[in-house]
Design an enzyme around this catalytic site. Structure first.
Site, PDB file in Angstrom:
ATOM      1  N   ASP A 109       0.845  -1.192   0.000  1.00 17.22           N
ATOM      2  CA  ASP A 109       0.000   0.000   0.000  1.00 17.22           C
ATOM      3  C   ASP A 109       0.880   1.242   0.000  1.00 17.22           C
ATOM      4  O   ASP A 109       1.803   1.357   0.806  1.00 17.22           O
ATOM      5  CB  ASP A 109      -0.901  -0.012   1.244  1.00 17.22           C
ATOM      6  CG  ASP A 109      -2.038   0.982   1.142  1.00 17.22           C
ATOM      7  OD1 ASP A 109      -2.158   1.643   0.094  1.00 17.22           O
ATOM      8  OD2 ASP A 109      -2.808   1.096   2.114  1.00 17.22           O
ATOM      9  N   ASP A 126      -4.158   2.455  -5.128  1.00 14.50           N
ATOM     10  CA  ASP A 126      -2.858   2.536  -4.449  1.00 14.50           C
ATOM     11  C   ASP A 126      -2.508   1.299  -3.625  1.00 14.50           C
ATOM     12  O   ASP A 126      -1.611   1.351  -2.780  1.00 14.50           O
ATOM     13  CB  ASP A 126      -2.806   3.776  -3.545  1.00 14.50           C
ATOM     14  CG  ASP A 126      -3.864   3.755  -2.463  1.00 14.50           C
ATOM     15  OD1 ASP A 126      -4.754   2.883  -2.511  1.00 14.50           O
ATOM     16  OD2 ASP A 126      -3.810   4.604  -1.551  1.00 14.50           O
ATOM     17  N   GLU A 127      -3.195   0.182  -3.830  1.00  7.73           N
ATOM     18  CA  GLU A 127      -2.851  -1.017  -3.071  1.00  7.73           C
ATOM     19  C   GLU A 127      -2.979  -2.271  -3.919  1.00  7.73           C
ATOM     20  O   GLU A 127      -3.818  -2.366  -4.803  1.00  7.73           O
ATOM     21  CB  GLU A 127      -3.690  -1.136  -1.795  1.00  7.73           C
ATOM     22  CG  GLU A 127      -5.179  -1.250  -2.023  1.00  7.73           C
ATOM     23  CD  GLU A 127      -5.947  -1.388  -0.716  1.00  7.73           C
ATOM     24  OE1 GLU A 127      -5.401  -1.961   0.244  1.00  7.73           O
ATOM     25  OE2 GLU A 127      -7.093  -0.926  -0.661  1.00  7.73           O
TER      26      GLU A 127
END
Length: 437
Positions: A11, A105-106
């Protein structure tokens, strides 16, 4: 529970803010807030320095200004964030056998069985350093036996950290943590459990499953399993070309621009409604036209991750105007949204007022209850039906739903096959199809 699984959760740390700091290093170490501008703006992301003042995402910008008057507010650039996300995904895809892009974003990575060739912790650490070196963006990761524990481990290691939680370490790691650390516990659930005296994960594990089901239903059972470190959900292979689309073939070829744009508007509205229901965002829009001589041309454009009607409708109209250059009759138009990822719209990045987000949510709620055609844009609605006296027959979604339920299975299947676009336009106007891949 499979004790041998090796799941990595990676992340980005304050992703949007980190991209802005990469562009302007002078922002490093300062309270930075993305979005939140104006009286009704909402915080999309904030730096860790800003979080020390109690600021968090989805907080009204006005409140954030009161908590931290010296904070630096930035409008944000979703296009740049989307590009950075794509580049990070490319690095991961080049290094690992199986991964899932959970949001912008992960990522989840399944390294089960790979520890016989090299240590999974060592591999994850090297991959993290590669991303930091190539992208100049901070990232954290957690490694454990399933997705839930790996995600919690990541959050506990932030910012700029890495942590492994093996099976023997599971209970000592989870038990003392507050229950809000469990993914899926929102404000309302946390408040309800807190009122029961359940504030730590250890306490939650001691509640009988039957009681959790009685209090929170199936969601309660899911939370009980997560609190006990149980999660069988697989890492779903990421496919960049995942898409959803629809097209309409006209029974009579046309070059009526108003009608064509209205159909495209209806198509995009229907697709975005499905995106939001599936909690997904799109990063690419494609428009297709087929001329009367069967020549088919398409054009696509990469866009920032979004599921907003207004933004995508505008893009679709622009692509259509670029495509439709021969001024010949058209027999088909189509719209496709691709490069889908799971996620939610970030409020404030497009200068869209909070009222518009609330409008989409209200429209989706009505559609989910009364049908997709219960609320549509005015430009795609034909003249309302009238009775023998010329009086307008009012649309009654409840009556339509009852009629549908009373139909035979064959009749219901025929209704489902009809394109939503066809019902918006003249019944003799188009024949629509949908496609998924």
């Amino acid at each position: 529970m499979d004790k041998e699984r090796q799941i990595i959760h990676m992340d980005q740390d304050a992703f949007f803010v980190s991209v802005e700091i990469r562009k302007n290093p002078k922002l490093l170490g300062k309270p930075v807030i993305i979005g939140g501008g104006g009286d009704r703006g909402v915080v999309a992301s904030c730096s860790y320095e800003a979080r020390q003042y109690g600021i968090h995402s989805a907080m009204p910008g006005r409140t954030a200004k009161l908590l931290c008057p010296q904070a630096i507010f930035l409008k944000g650039d979703m296009e740049e964030y989307s590009k950075a996300s794509h580049d990070i995904t490319e690095i991961i895809a080049d290094k690992v056998p199986l991964f899932e892009k959970a949001s912008i974003d992960e990522h989840y990575i399944d390294m089960t069985g790979m520890d016989r060739f090299f240590g999974c912790m060592k591999f994850a650490s090297e991959l993290r350093q590669t991303i930091i070196k190539q992208m100049r963006l901070p990232i954290s990761f957690g490694l454990s036996i399933n997705k839930t524990v790996a995600k919690i481990a990541t959050n506990e290691s932030k910012p700029g950290g890495e942590r492994q939680v093996t099976f023997p370490e599971l209970r000592p790691f989870l038990d003392p943590l507050p229950i809000h650390k469990i993914p899926g516990i929102g404000h309302a659930t946390y408040k309800k459990l807190s009122e029961m005296g359940v504030r730590e994960i250890l306490t939650l594990t001691q509640i009988p499953q039957q009681l959790m089901f009685k209090i929170l239903g199936q969601h309660g059972l899911s939370l009980w399993q997560k609190a006990n470190g149980i999660d069988f959900s697989p890492v779903v292979p990421y496919r960049e070309r995942k898409s959803i689309g629809t097209q309409a073939t006209f029974e009579s070829d046309t070059m009526d621009m108003a009608k064509l744009k209205a159909i495209i508007t209806g198509m995009v509205s229907g697709l975005t409604f499905q995106l939001r229901n599936q909690k997904k965002l799109t990063a690419c829009i494609t428009v297709t036209v087929r001329y009367t001589n069967f020549e088919t041309v398409t054009q696509q454009e990469r866009i920032p991750y979004t599921s907003l009607d207004s933004f995508l409708i505008n893009k679709a109209h622009n692509l259509f105007e670029r495509l439709y250059s021969k001024r010949m009759l058209l027999r088909l138009v189509g719209v496709k949204l691709s490069h889908l990822v799971s996620g939610y719209e970030q409020i404030g990045l497009y200068n869209i007022a909070e009222e518009e987000y609330s409008l989409y949510q209200a429209m989706d709620k009505v559609r989910n209850q009364y049908g997709a055609e219960a609320v549509v844009k005015a430009c795609i609605v034909t003249q309302p039906p009238r009775d023998e006296t010329g009086k307008i027959i009012k649309y009654n979604p409840r009556k339509k739903k009852i009629l549908f339920e009373n139909q035979t299975e064959e009749e219901q299947q025929e209704v489902r096959k009809r394109s939503k676009i066809r019902s918006f336009m003249s019944e003799k106007g188009t024949i629509g199809t949908k496609s998924y891949d």
